[in-house]
Design a protein around this motif. Structure first.
Motif, PDB file in Angstrom:
ATOM      1  N   SER A  22      86.917  18.991  98.189  1.00 44.52           N
ATOM      2  CA  SER A  22      85.802  19.708  97.556  1.00 44.52           C
ATOM      3  C   SER A  22      84.502  19.611  98.358  1.00 44.52           C
ATOM      4  O   SER A  22      83.640  20.474  98.245  1.00 44.52           O
ATOM      5  CB  SER A  22      85.577  19.168  96.141  1.00 44.52           C
ATOM      6  OG  SER A  22      85.234  17.789  96.187  1.00 44.52           O
ATOM      7  N   SER A  23      84.326  18.584  99.149  1.00 46.79           N
ATOM      8  CA  SER A  23      83.099  18.377  99.921  1.00 46.79           C
ATOM      9  C   SER A  23      83.391  17.311 100.964  1.00 46.79           C
ATOM     10  O   SER A  23      84.511  16.811 101.070  1.00 46.79           O
ATOM     11  CB  SER A  23      81.952  17.944  98.999  1.00 46.79           C
ATOM     12  OG  SER A  23      82.308  16.760  98.292  1.00 46.79           O
ATOM     13  N   ASP A  24      82.364  16.942 101.757  1.00 50.47           N
ATOM     14  CA  ASP A  24      82.614  15.868 102.727  1.00 50.47           C
ATOM     15  C   ASP A  24      82.762  14.535 101.998  1.00 50.47           C
ATOM     16  O   ASP A  24      82.399  14.405 100.827  1.00 50.47           O
ATOM     17  CB  ASP A  24      81.518  15.821 103.798  1.00 50.47           C
ATOM     18  CG  ASP A  24      80.142  15.417 103.260  1.00 50.47           C
ATOM     19  OD1 ASP A  24      79.155  15.939 103.763  1.00 50.47           O
ATOM     20  OD2 ASP A  24      80.077  14.566 102.348  1.00 50.47           O
ATOM     21  N   ARG A  25      83.281  13.547 102.714  1.00 49.88           N
ATOM     22  CA  ARG A  25      83.650  12.288 102.079  1.00 49.88           C
ATOM     23  C   ARG A  25      82.469  11.604 101.413  1.00 49.88           C
ATOM     24  O   ARG A  25      82.569  11.127 100.278  1.00 49.88           O
ATOM     25  CB  ARG A  25      84.285  11.364 103.117  1.00 49.88           C
ATOM     26  CG  ARG A  25      84.851  10.093 102.516  1.00 49.88           C
ATOM     27  CD  ARG A  25      85.257   9.122 103.597  1.00 49.88           C
ATOM     28  NE  ARG A  25      85.988   7.996 103.042  1.00 49.88           N
ATOM     29  CZ  ARG A  25      86.111   6.829 103.676  1.00 49.88           C
ATOM     30  NH1 ARG A  25      85.568   6.666 104.876  1.00 49.88           N
ATOM     31  NH2 ARG A  25      86.784   5.832 103.110  1.00 49.88           N
ATOM     32  N   GLN A  26      81.361  11.512 102.103  1.00 47.97           N
ATOM     33  CA  GLN A  26      80.200  10.836 101.535  1.00 47.97           C
ATOM     34  C   GLN A  26      79.737  11.509 100.252  1.00 47.97           C
ATOM     35  O   GLN A  26      79.396  10.834  99.274  1.00 47.97           O
ATOM     36  CB  GLN A  26      79.056  10.793 102.555  1.00 47.97           C
ATOM     37  CG  GLN A  26      77.827  10.056 102.026  1.00 47.97           C
ATOM     38  CD  GLN A  26      76.750   9.882 103.083  1.00 47.97           C
ATOM     39  OE1 GLN A  26      77.014  10.039 104.273  1.00 47.97           O
ATOM     40  NE2 GLN A  26      75.548   9.557 102.650  1.00 47.97           N
TER      41      GLN A  26
ATOM     42  N   HIS B  37      79.566   9.834  96.454  1.00 46.96           N
ATOM     43  CA  HIS B  37      78.318   9.840  95.670  1.00 46.96           C
ATOM     44  C   HIS B  37      78.532  10.557  94.344  1.00 46.96           C
ATOM     45  O   HIS B  37      78.009  10.123  93.311  1.00 46.96           O
ATOM     46  CB  HIS B  37      77.205  10.504  96.478  1.00 46.96           C
ATOM     47  CG  HIS B  37      76.556   9.583  97.464  1.00 46.96           C
ATOM     48  ND1 HIS B  37      75.196   9.427  97.561  1.00 46.96           N
ATOM     49  CD2 HIS B  37      77.095   8.744  98.388  1.00 46.96           C
ATOM     50  CE1 HIS B  37      74.920   8.538  98.503  1.00 46.96           C
ATOM     51  NE2 HIS B  37      76.056   8.125  99.034  1.00 46.96           N
ATOM     52  N   GLN B  38      79.297  11.640  94.356  1.00 46.72           N
ATOM     53  CA  GLN B  38      79.577  12.354  93.109  1.00 46.72           C
ATOM     54  C   GLN B  38      80.363  11.469  92.138  1.00 46.72           C
ATOM     55  O   GLN B  38      80.094  11.446  90.934  1.00 46.72           O
ATOM     56  CB  GLN B  38      80.351  13.632  93.403  1.00 46.72           C
ATOM     57  CG  GLN B  38      79.540  14.732  94.059  1.00 46.72           C
ATOM     58  CD  GLN B  38      80.398  15.933  94.425  1.00 46.72           C
ATOM     59  OE1 GLN B  38      81.612  15.948  94.196  1.00 46.72           O
ATOM     60  NE2 GLN B  38      79.768  16.947  94.996  1.00 46.72           N
ATOM     61  N   ALA B  39      81.344  10.741  92.672  1.00 47.21           N
ATOM     62  CA  ALA B  39      82.155   9.869  91.815  1.00 47.21           C
ATOM     63  C   ALA B  39      81.313   8.743  91.226  1.00 47.21           C
ATOM     64  O   ALA B  39      81.410   8.425  90.023  1.00 47.21           O
ATOM     65  CB  ALA B  39      83.327   9.293  92.609  1.00 47.21           C
TER      66      ALA B  39
ATOM     67  N   THR C 134      68.610   1.203  88.296  1.00 44.80           N
ATOM     68  CA  THR C 134      67.624   1.601  89.298  1.00 44.80           C
ATOM     69  C   THR C 134      67.939   2.949  89.923  1.00 44.80           C
ATOM     70  O   THR C 134      67.107   3.505  90.647  1.00 44.80           O
ATOM     71  CB  THR C 134      67.540   0.558  90.424  1.00 44.80           C
ATOM     72  OG1 THR C 134      68.807   0.470  91.088  1.00 44.80           O
ATOM     73  CG2 THR C 134      67.171  -0.806  89.869  1.00 44.80           C
ATOM     74  N   GLY C 135      69.151   3.471  89.683  1.00 39.72           N
ATOM     75  CA  GLY C 135      69.549   4.730  90.289  1.00 39.72           C
ATOM     76  C   GLY C 135      69.690   4.638  91.790  1.00 39.72           C
ATOM     77  O   GLY C 135      69.351   5.581  92.511  1.00 39.72           O
ATOM     78  N   SER C 136      70.201   3.512  92.287  1.00 39.10           N
ATOM     79  CA  SER C 136      70.339   3.318  93.730  1.00 39.10           C
ATOM     80  C   SER C 136      71.809   3.266  94.137  1.00 39.10           C
ATOM     81  O   SER C 136      72.665   2.805  93.379  1.00 39.10           O
ATOM     82  CB  SER C 136      69.659   2.016  94.171  1.00 39.10           C
ATOM     83  OG  SER C 136      68.256   2.105  94.002  1.00 39.10           O
ATOM     84  N   PHE C 137      72.068   3.743  95.355  1.00 38.54           N
ATOM     85  CA  PHE C 137      73.374   3.619  95.990  1.00 38.54           C
ATOM     86  C   PHE C 137      73.337   2.459  96.983  1.00 38.54           C
ATOM     87  O   PHE C 137      72.298   2.181  97.596  1.00 38.54           O
ATOM     88  CB  PHE C 137      73.733   4.895  96.761  1.00 38.54           C
ATOM     89  CG  PHE C 137      74.137   6.038  95.877  1.00 38.54           C
ATOM     90  CD1 PHE C 137      75.134   5.894  94.934  1.00 38.54           C
ATOM     91  CD2 PHE C 137      73.515   7.276  96.017  1.00 38.54           C
ATOM     92  CE1 PHE C 137      75.511   6.956  94.140  1.00 38.54           C
ATOM     93  CE2 PHE C 137      73.883   8.348  95.222  1.00 38.54           C
ATOM     94  CZ  PHE C 137      74.891   8.184  94.279  1.00 38.54           C
ATOM     95  N   TYR C 138      74.480   1.829  97.182  1.00 36.16           N
ATOM     96  CA  TYR C 138      74.619   0.752  98.161  1.00 36.16           C
ATOM     97  C   TYR C 138      75.845   1.017  99.038  1.00 36.16           C
ATOM     98  O   TYR C 138      76.912   1.344  98.527  1.00 36.16           O
ATOM     99  CB  TYR C 138      74.798  -0.611  97.475  1.00 36.16           C
ATOM    100  CG  TYR C 138      73.629  -1.046  96.626  1.00 36.16           C
ATOM    101  CD1 TYR C 138      72.649  -1.887  97.132  1.00 36.16           C
ATOM    102  CD2 TYR C 138      73.523  -0.614  95.309  1.00 36.16           C
ATOM    103  CE1 TYR C 138      71.582  -2.294  96.352  1.00 36.16           C
ATOM    104  CE2 TYR C 138      72.453  -1.010  94.517  1.00 36.16           C
ATOM    105  CZ  TYR C 138      71.490  -1.846  95.041  1.00 36.16           C
ATOM    106  OH  TYR C 138      70.437  -2.240  94.260  1.00 36.16           O
ATOM    107  N   ARG C 139      75.666   0.855 100.320  1.00 33.62           N
ATOM    108  CA  ARG C 139      76.796   0.915 101.255  1.00 33.62           C
ATOM    109  C   ARG C 139      77.021  -0.479 101.800  1.00 33.62           C
ATOM    110  O   ARG C 139      76.115  -1.072 102.394  1.00 33.62           O
ATOM    111  CB  ARG C 139      76.498   1.897 102.399  1.00 33.62           C
ATOM    112  CG  ARG C 139      77.624   1.999 103.442  1.00 33.62           C
ATOM    113  CD  ARG C 139      78.867   2.641 102.819  1.00 33.62           C
ATOM    114  NE  ARG C 139      79.882   2.915 103.822  1.00 33.62           N
ATOM    115  CZ  ARG C 139      80.865   2.067 104.162  1.00 33.62           C
ATOM    116  NH1 ARG C 139      80.935   0.880 103.589  1.00 33.62           N
ATOM    117  NH2 ARG C 139      81.762   2.414 105.057  1.00 33.62           N
TER     118      ARG C 139
ATOM    119  N   PRO D 127      67.969   5.356  97.304  1.00 31.48           N
ATOM    120  CA  PRO D 127      67.869   5.918  95.951  1.00 31.48           C
ATOM    121  C   PRO D 127      68.723   7.171  95.828  1.00 31.48           C
ATOM    122  O   PRO D 127      69.015   7.837  96.822  1.00 31.48           O
ATOM    123  CB  PRO D 127      66.387   6.244  95.804  1.00 31.48           C
ATOM    124  CG  PRO D 127      65.930   6.474  97.204  1.00 31.48           C
ATOM    125  CD  PRO D 127      66.720   5.538  98.067  1.00 31.48           C
ATOM    126  N   VAL D 128      69.102   7.498  94.607  1.00 28.12           N
ATOM    127  CA  VAL D 128      69.834   8.733  94.353  1.00 28.12           C
ATOM    128  C   VAL D 128      68.942   9.906  94.694  1.00 28.12           C
ATOM    129  O   VAL D 128      67.777   9.957  94.302  1.00 28.12           O
ATOM    130  CB  VAL D 128      70.282   8.801  92.877  1.00 28.12           C
ATOM    131  CG1 VAL D 128      70.935  10.153  92.607  1.00 28.12           C
ATOM    132  CG2 VAL D 128      71.234   7.680  92.548  1.00 28.12           C
TER     133      VAL D 128
END
Length: 317
Positions: A199-203, A207-209, A237-242, A315-316
């Protein structure tokens, strides 16, 4: 105290052979027999990290009694409910020459409604004196697919933080209860969120999941990426972490995910930040991969690997 709940426990038997050849007798010099099942593996890691832990769930027959005996030798508390039949054997063959891992896993023991009622009461009692309850693994025979929903709600009502580490139908149903923390792999997370592989690129898919899980009420969704580390999100906090982990010489991948969840929960029980939880979890997962069997870590490995882990936050959008 931390409680782990394993519905489909196992007695793990690990064989190491120079090479695995069909139609040949293989004589095993050093077989390893350990208490197993995802939550049991996590309980052993929690104990090695120095936190009090009680392993609960279902056991059956001679194998179940042996599992409890082995856990008690490792000073892990036990509050298991007895089911019918025999706790399954999970046999793993590690082939040294080609570095392969072959698993032969029996079907789990059957469980009745009355036994599940007894387990629910045990979970309620343990949750009332636990900071966290971790629910892990697949479901045994005759177990209703929504059992994790009921157990998570019971633990939450009794004041414990809840975490789920499962797969397949058990994961799909268990997510309905919105536990505080979950740890699916990439495929499972996208399937749950209804995201097509192309449906889109991996990243963007990841993020969608994560966003879908946060929207569902899960505070800390973590998606494991194997040797690539993990990606996570924090709802408050609405943050992503890698999370990026150093390359290690993998001896066995058995139980690495269980060790990761154990590390995160131990950090949480100590009041650690989200970054601290992710760091200790990833370090434990990688350290476990250096061992020949699940449920083992070396404290020095955890420290050294933890110092090399990189965590990027954004952040998101």
């Amino acid at each position: 105290m931390i409680t782990t709940v394993t519905l489909n426990t196992a007695l793990d038997v690990i064989y190491q052979v120079p090479s695995l050849r069909p139609n040949t007798v293989h004589r095993i010099e050093d077989a390893i027999t350990l208490p197993g099942g995802k939550g049991v593996n996590a309980a052993r890691i929690i104990q090695q990290l120095g936190e009090p832990v009680t392993a609960a769930g279902l056991i059956a027959g001679h194998n179940g009694r042996k599992l409890v005996s082995l856990l008690r030798q490792e000073q892990v508390g036990c509050r298991f409910t007895e089911a019918d039949g025999e706790t399954r054997l999970a046999i793993t063959i590690l082939e040294e020459s080609r570095r392969t891992q072959t698993e032969l896993i029996e079907q789990g023991a059957a469980v009745t409604a009355a036994q599940l009622d007894m387990l629910e009461q045990t979970v309620a009692e343990l949750a009332a004196c636990s900071s966290w309850v971790l629910f892990s693994g697949s479901l045994p025979q005759h177990c209703p697919p929504d059992v994790y929903v009921r157990l998570i709600e019971i633990a939450r009502r009794n004041g414990a933080g809840t975490a789920l580490d499962s797969s397949g139908e058990a994961l799909m149903h268990g997510m309905k209860a919105a536990p505080y923390m979950v740890k699916p792999n990439e495929q499972e997370a996208c399937e749950w969120a209804g995201i097509a592989p192309d449906s889109s690129d991996r990243q963007e898919r990841l993020h969608q999941a994560l966003t879908a899980m946060m929207d569902h009420g899960i505070e800390l969704p973590v998606i494991s990426l194997g040797a690539e580390g993990a990606i996570a999100a924090e709802r408050s906090t609405g943050s992503f972490y890698r999370i990026r982990v150093p390359r290690v010489s993998v001896r066995s991948a058995l139980g690495s995910g269980d060790a990761m969840m154990a590390g995160m929960i131990v950090s949480a029980s100590r009041g650690g930040s989200t970054r601290a939880m992710l760091r200790l979890g990833a370090a434990c997962g990688s350290a476990c991969a250096l061992q020949p069997a699940a449920g083992w870590i070396d404290a020095d490995d955890v420290m050294h690997i933890g110092n090399e882990i990189q965590i990027e936050q954004s952040p998101v959008a």
